[in-house]
Design an enzyme around this catalytic site. Structure first.
Site, PDB file in Angstrom:
ATOM      1  CB  CYS A  16      -8.170 -46.842 -15.602  1.00  0.00           C
ATOM      2  SG  CYS A  16      -8.656 -48.320 -16.507  1.00  0.00           S
ATOM      3  CG  HIS A  29      -3.392 -46.019 -17.015  1.00  0.00           C
ATOM      4  ND1 HIS A  29      -3.841 -45.988 -16.313  1.00  0.00           N
ATOM      5  CD2 HIS A  29      -4.509 -47.047 -17.678  1.00  0.00           C
ATOM      6  CE1 HIS A  29      -5.004 -47.438 -15.155  1.00  0.00           C
ATOM      7  NE2 HIS A  29      -4.923 -47.560 -16.682  1.00  0.00           N
ATOM      8  CD  GLU A  48      -1.527 -43.306 -14.029  1.00  0.00           C
ATOM      9  OE1 GLU A  48      -2.193 -42.635 -14.594  1.00  0.00           O
ATOM     10  OE2 GLU A  48      -2.001 -44.621 -14.000  1.00  0.00           O
TER      11      GLU A  48
END
Lengths: 286, 1007
Positions: A97, A237, A239
């Protein structure tokens, strides 16, 4: 041989995904540390101490003057040699990001064209700009990966769902020749795809409508890697889906449990493999 | 110093476009139905530095212009370039900040400028934006157009109309030079004046103190012993300095001291004949119940006295929550006011104990109708503009801070035109113990500790916020009370302070909010019984601020932190690493005095006890008489299909997805239940659920309840409904009902009887009833209120045009969730789910959404009647506990709260989330008639779905509780609702989706 790869997770100046980015590397056998950018710039710490560098998501400097620009400048001017040496040593870097925006603005991504010296030359070739919608949005997208990409982060991953959370995620590369060369070298690692397509057949250059492509990215690009395959960046994202309970469909699917232990086990989310790939790569190659 | 102008505009070729300009075009169309064919944007920078124009131009592409996507100009207006702007637009508007207003892009640009020109240490940069409008309707007035996109309170606008554009006459904005401030030596203020003059002094000085309070201050300076002590210390012995008077006004303000909640109330109920005195509704109805509950549980760690309430969450972590309002600033500048609201409440969390980390935000807004077509009083913005501005402020504040917005609501009512309500809440987490063994929820200051001001500097902005918010809004409300937040300065400060906490450097910490340093240091000084401040050490945004201004300024992004003398070097080093300004400005003492100096001169010398406990208790009158309202009567002819589609489109019910999706709701990788759920991720979520420790499924539930319109009938019922809604929402995701804590945020119109407020007794009686119900329900639910806030002057104007908000309680809840892997969402999970109603529908249609809708359309007369009541909260809690356990055990994975619009709307929303049909029969669901069972809003009701395989176990688990089989989800995509043999609704789910999603999508069309 590296048994436990050391991961530097940058923070400071508005980076804000540092905690979860540290956590995902720790969960897959790395040893991650949150390190303030200034520790590297001031020389208190050296990138040399680490095997992997992660530039997490966030709003460094509030995205003012263009997302990733100001943090990118600090790194471009102060950490040039360290970053060059890091990639030359075969060590992986990921930008997620805002981290991706930083890597693009520093010129680390997409980096020199295939065939040239592949190490960082810090020349910006592409950009990430305002979403076509004009809005920052948090929404889930489906991503598909180029299985032939040299990217060491994405090996074996075909398709995952994860959230995008950005206002400036439209990947722009005005020069079509350069774009085609990246494509030919399989550096267009990950794209937004229509979840209704067959797994493995979603990737297309044809612009997908909003919200399948959340930002109007050229060729539906969600992320790219450099020619070495070590440096990788993406807007979504991964994660944020380290565990299945973070997936919006998790109450809709049959629960895997019940499980008594608090380790992820069957509850591992599909985003975690990317981080395991890098940790395993370091273990095998450094 | 020279000023260099740089202008940057997006390239418009090869798939690139001017998105910023296009957003303005679409907004203009959406809000005002004015269509332009194109709007283009130019971002401008005015750089004041010793760097020459040539040097700036040479490096422009490294900083101001992204050469891949933009074109830049140095000391040339972009509009003059005929290659980039080949044809003349119809109108050009340049908007820049007024002098002294926070310019965040400008601040960031200075930082970036230093990276490239390290020698330019005193550079200043101001930013502006220019919009060029093409293809406007010929009757579109340029000044009107400018008025729709800028706020004169904080911004300047320069306009070129079509004639000027045709001439090539472009706006050329100049650097906003601040007016010089002149330091005035602290003055003695003579209080030996008449009562009328005392009142006049309070009024003209914006002190917001009443006569008795002014007299109490007057009395303090008449005391012989006081005079002698003051004489000795070298300060005017027999009269306050202006610094002291301002300091007392801030500390004693309604905003800081909650004088109405602490008042002695003579309460009369004309219906029951009750005539009684209540000595502080806060102590009686909020604090005492919580303290009683504290005796029964071991997890209530810190209640009321700190910046937020803290509960133990597990052996390693405690969690805390706080909610605030920022109503008055948001009325004047919706964007800045709301942004400072959210980043301000984040600081309450950071200032809890020895410092907690903010991990989740909640936002609840109350606005006038977005489609309002009636008159607007002077100086008030149209509700749609308030909505846009508030939303943008909270979005930027939350997103840039990296704190997910996990829960919230938007409520509409005409009366919020007078004052919007902007509630911002934050949840924090902190380790139970620090490495040095201290419990992190306990502050540990000692006399001699050094007090730092950390973060932003002090400026003229934000003077009189606390006293201003204690007055009603008028046309003359001061602009200095409005500020714009700076989330990045704050984020750096948060990073730094949490590192300082973990290194054991902090002994005490609090936020600088209302009242500035006078409140923050003043409150902390209570711990050691004294402090000595030197205001000359406080870093300023601009020179020349007077002592009292420095002391009370509420400039944002500041914390006050106490550090041991021996830890100063380590603390300073951390501040330098994070590039955070930290300045020692005070020392804790044990002298019993709040001692303020400016260099060597003593400018304030107030006893700590007088400062904090000297304010006299208000004596107020309360009188209850039920309002007489025309009852709601149902229309003779009704098409329930039509009613359902209209209800789904009501602003209070419609999807807020366009707005909510612009909040980051899942940064930190912990959000298990998102604000929108289901197949298309567009069904409503009932409560936020987070698992903040990575790898561990232990969760925290966050929910809220708000039902302001019930106050039209009875504010007591309103309070009970708000609390029950918060609990109900939490139960829908499987909260542990035995470990929940609440926050009460009251927003009321002025309840003090006066010439301006002739109905003060009634409004105070509403407050009494609300608090009595709050106590009754919270005690029954074993739901301690651990922190709260009140905002008591939510009126606009006075006399004829006075607008008072409906008395509003926002009840926020945070609670424990044993395992987030087992939770439920509102979307139907596919065909064959058995749908049950938990609870009973009564004949309670008073002040319901259907009543308001039919009254507004003229189909029904009034909204009066029976308002929902919570008659037996004890047994209700048992039902909630049983239901929550069926979710925690994995039996139930579908649950939805039943509130506005009753069962009809609840089931429709479940169909929307699941893109799935259902067949429902409301026969037998309670004692209400068809309307009561279909549209009524009786409390304690939840609709659940359970798989056929789990149905028997569910029924068994709920034995002894009120449950009724409603029907089944179907293979088709039609919602059918019957009452026995009478078919009420038969609608395709897609039609429900269209109605539910249309109303608030004010985007003017998407890309």
């Amino acid at each position: 041989m590296v048994d436990i790869p050391k991961v530097a997770v940058l923070f400071g100046f508005g980076i804000n995904c540092d905690h979860e980015t540290k956590a995902v590397f720790d969960l897959v056998g790395g040893q991650a540390t949150r390190v303030h950018v200034n520790h590297f710039i001031n020389g208190n710490r050296s990138l040399d101490e680490f095997h992997i560098l992660a530039v997490p998501g966030g709003f460094s400097f509030g995205d003012h003057l263009g997302s990733g620009r100001l943090l990118g400048n600090r790194m471009r001017f102060a950490l040039r040699e360290q970053l060059h040496a890091f990639v030359a040593a075969g060590k992986p870097i990921i930008g997620i990001c805002n981290g991706f925006q930083v890597l693009v603005k520093t010129g680390l991504l997409p980096g020199p064209a295939a065939g040239q010296d592949p190490l960082p030359d810090f020349i910006q070739r592409a950009s990430l700009t305002l979403n076509d919608s004009g809005r920052y949005e948090d929404r889930w997208v489906t991503l598909e990966f180029d299985s032939n990409s040299p990217c060491i982060w994405t090996k074996g991953i075909t398709r995952i769902d994860c959230p995008v959370r950005h206002g400036e995620g439209k990947f722009v590369l005005p020069d079509n020749t350069d774009f085609d060369m990246l494509a030919a070298n399989n550096q267009l690692t990950v794209r937004y795809v229509d979840p209704a397509t067959e797994n493995g057949e979603g990737i297309t250059d044809e612009l997908l409508p909003f919200p399948l492509s959340p930002n109007g990215s050229m060729r539906n690009i969600a992320g790219v890697c450099d020619a070495t395959g070590l440096v990788f960046g993406l807007m979504p994202h991964p994660e944020a889906v380290y565990a299945k309970w973070l997936h919006p469909d998790h109450t809709r699917n049959t629960a895997p449990g019940p499980e008594s232990s608090d380790v992820l086990g069957e509850w591992e989310g599909e985003g975690l493999q990317m981080f395991r790939n890098a940790v395993d790569y370091v273990k095998a190659n450094l | 110093m020279v000023v260099t102008r740089v202008e940057v505009t997006p390239k418009q070729s090869q798939g690139m476009r001017d998105v910023r300009g296009d957003s303005v075009r679409r907004q203009l169309f959406s809000d005002h139905a004015v269509s332009a064919t194109e709007v283009r944007s130019i971002v401008g920078f005015l750089i004041k530095s010793d760097i020459t124009e040539e040097e700036v131009a040479a490096r422009s592409d490294d900083l101001f212009t992204d050469p891949i996507i933009e074109v830049g100009f140095t000391n040339t207006l972009a509009m003059t370039n005929s290659e980039i702007f080949p044809s003349a637009p119809d109108c050009v508007i340049t908007i820049g900040f007024k002098p002294g207003v926070t310019d965040n892009p400008g601040k960031a640009a200075v930082d970036g400028f230093h990276t490239i020109f390290p020698q330019a240490t005193d550079a200043e940069i101001s930013t502006y934006i220019t919009y060029a409008f093409y293809g406007l309707p010929s009757d579109c007035d340029s000044q009107w157009l400018a008025g729709t996109i800028y706020n004169g309170l904080i911004q300047r606008a320069l306009v070129s109309d079509s004639a000027a554009c045709a001439n090539g006459d472009w706006p050329e904005i100049e650097f906003p030079e601040r007016l010089p401030q002149v330091f005035t030596t602290p003055e003695r203020v003579n209080l030996e004046i008449s009562d009328a003059e005392l009142e006049e002094l309070s009024y003209t000085g914006l002190l917001a103190l009443n006569l008795e309070e002014m007299q109490t201050i007057q009395g303090h300076y008449r005391d012989e012993a006081t005079r002698n002590l003051r004489e000795a210390i070298g300060i005017s012995p027999d009269a306050p300095t202006d610094v002291e008077l301002e300091c007392l006004a801030q500390t004693w303000s309604e905003h800081c001291k909650h004088k109405i909640f602490a008042s002695k109330i003579h309460h009369v109920d004309t219906e029951t004949g009750e005539d009684t005195t209540i000595d502080s509704i806060f102590k009686t109805h909020i604090m005492d119940p919580t303290h009683d509950m504290q005796k029964d549980v071991d997890w209530l760690l810190s209640v009321f006295h700190d910046n937020s309430g803290v509960i133990a969450w597990d052996d390693d972590w405690s969690i805390c929550m706080k909610a605030e309002t920022h109503n008055s600033p948001s009325a004047l500048d919706p964007y800045g006011g709301a942004m400072t609201g959210i980043v301000g409440v984040n600081r309450d969390i950071l200032g809890t104990g020895l410092g907690a980390r903010p991990i989740a935000n909640t936002d609840v807004f109350c606005f006038g109708p977005p489609d309002w077509e009636g008159d607007l009083p002077d100086n008030l913005f149209h509700p749609s503009r308030v909505l846009r501005g508030v939303h943008a402020g909270v979005r930027v504040g939350g997103n840039e801070s990296g704190i997910p917005t996990v829960n919230g609501a938007i409520v509409f009512d005409d009366r919020y035109i007078g004052k919007p309500l902007v509630y911002c809440g934050t949840i924090g987490i902190m380790p139970r113990r620090l490495a040095d063994g201290r419990e992190s929820h306990i502050k540990t200051p000692t006399s001699g500790d050094i007090v730092y001001m950390v973060g932003g500097r002090v400026g003229y902005d934000g003077i009189h916020g606390a006293t201003f918010s204690s007055l009603e809004l008028t046309e003359e409300s001061p602009s200095s009370a409005v500020q714009i937040g700076d989330p990045i300065t704050q984020k750096k400060m948060v990073d730094m302070i949490l590192e300082a906490r973990d290194s054991g450097l902090i002994t005490c910490i609090t936020d600088n909010g209302a009242g500035g340093l006078s409140s923050s240091i003043g409150e902390m000084a209570e711990y050691t019984n004294g402090c000595e401040i030197d205001l000359a050490k406080v870093p300023l945004k601009q020179a020349g601020l007077s002592a009292w201004e420095i002391l009370v300024s509420e400039s944002q992004e500041r914390m006050t932190v106490a550090v041991k003398e021996e830890d100063r070097a380590a603390f300073d080093a951390l501040a330098a690493l994070h590039e955070v300004e930290a300045t020692a400005v005070a020392t804790f003492t044990s002298t019993g005095y709040f001692h303020v100096k400016y260099n060597e001169m003593t400018v304030a010398y107030l006893p700590i006890e007088f400062l904090h406990d000297g304010v006299p208790q208000l004596q107020l009158e309360s009188e209850w008489k039920s309002p007489q309202l025309e009852p709601f009567s149902v229309p003779a002819q009704s098409d329930h299909n039509d009613l359902l589609l209209r209800m789904l489109a009501r602003p209070n019910i419609t999807s807020k997805e366009t707005w909510v999706r612009q909040y980051d709701h899942e940064v930190i990788a912990q959000t298990v239940i998102k604000p929108f759920v289901g197949v298309e991720r567009d069904g409503p979520g009932d409560a936020g659920l987070i698992a903040p420790i990575h790898g561990n499924p232990h969760g925290i539930v966050v929910s809220c309840g708000i039902a302001p319109r019930y106050s039209d009938i009875d504010a007591g019922a309103m309070a009970a409904a708000s609390i029950d809604e918060a609990v109900r929402n939490a139960v829908c995701v499987g909260v542990d009902v035995d470990k929940i804590a609440g926050l009460d945020n009251f927003c009321w119109p002025d309840p003090i009887e006066s010439v301006k407020t002739p109905d003060g007794r009634f409004k105070l009686a509403q407050l009494v009833r609300a608090n009595r119900e709050l106590e009754r329900v919270c005690r029954a639910y074993r739901l301690p209120c651990v922190s709260g806030k009140d905002s008591m002057k939510n009126d606009y104007g006075s006399g004829e045009g006075k607008i008072s908000i409906p008395p509003t309680l926002l009840f926020s809840l945070f609670g424990d969730h044993p395992d987030v892997r087992y939770t439920a969402t509102s979307d139907l999970k596919g065909a064959g789910e058995r749908l049950y109603l938990v609870g009973t529908s009564k004949q309670e249609l008073g002040a319901s959404e259907i009543a308001f809708m039919l009254k507004e359309s003229g189909e029904a007369g009034g909204i009066g009647g029976e308002v929902p009541q919570l008659l037996d909260p004890e047994s209700q809690l048992n039902t909630y506990r049983a239901l929550s356990k069926t979710i925690q055990s994995g039996l139930v994975r579908t649950a939805h709260d039943c509130s506005e619009g009753g069962i009809a709307v609840a089931v429709a929303e479940m169909c929307i989330g699941g893109r799935c049909g259902a067949n429902i029969d409301i026969d037998g669901t309670g004692t209400g008639d068809l309307w009561g069972r279909m549209w009524g809003e009786s409390l304690g009701r939840i609709v659940i779905g359970v798989s056929a395989g789990n149905e028997a176990d569910f029924v068994e688990a709920m034995s002894g509780h009120d449950i009724t089989l409603l029907g089944i989800s179907t293979v088709g995509t039609t919602l059918v609702i019957t009452d026995g043999y009478d078919e009420l609704v038969e609608l395709p789910v897609e039609q429900l989706v269209t109605s539910w999603q249309g109303t608030l999508d004010l985007t003017g069309g998407v890309a």
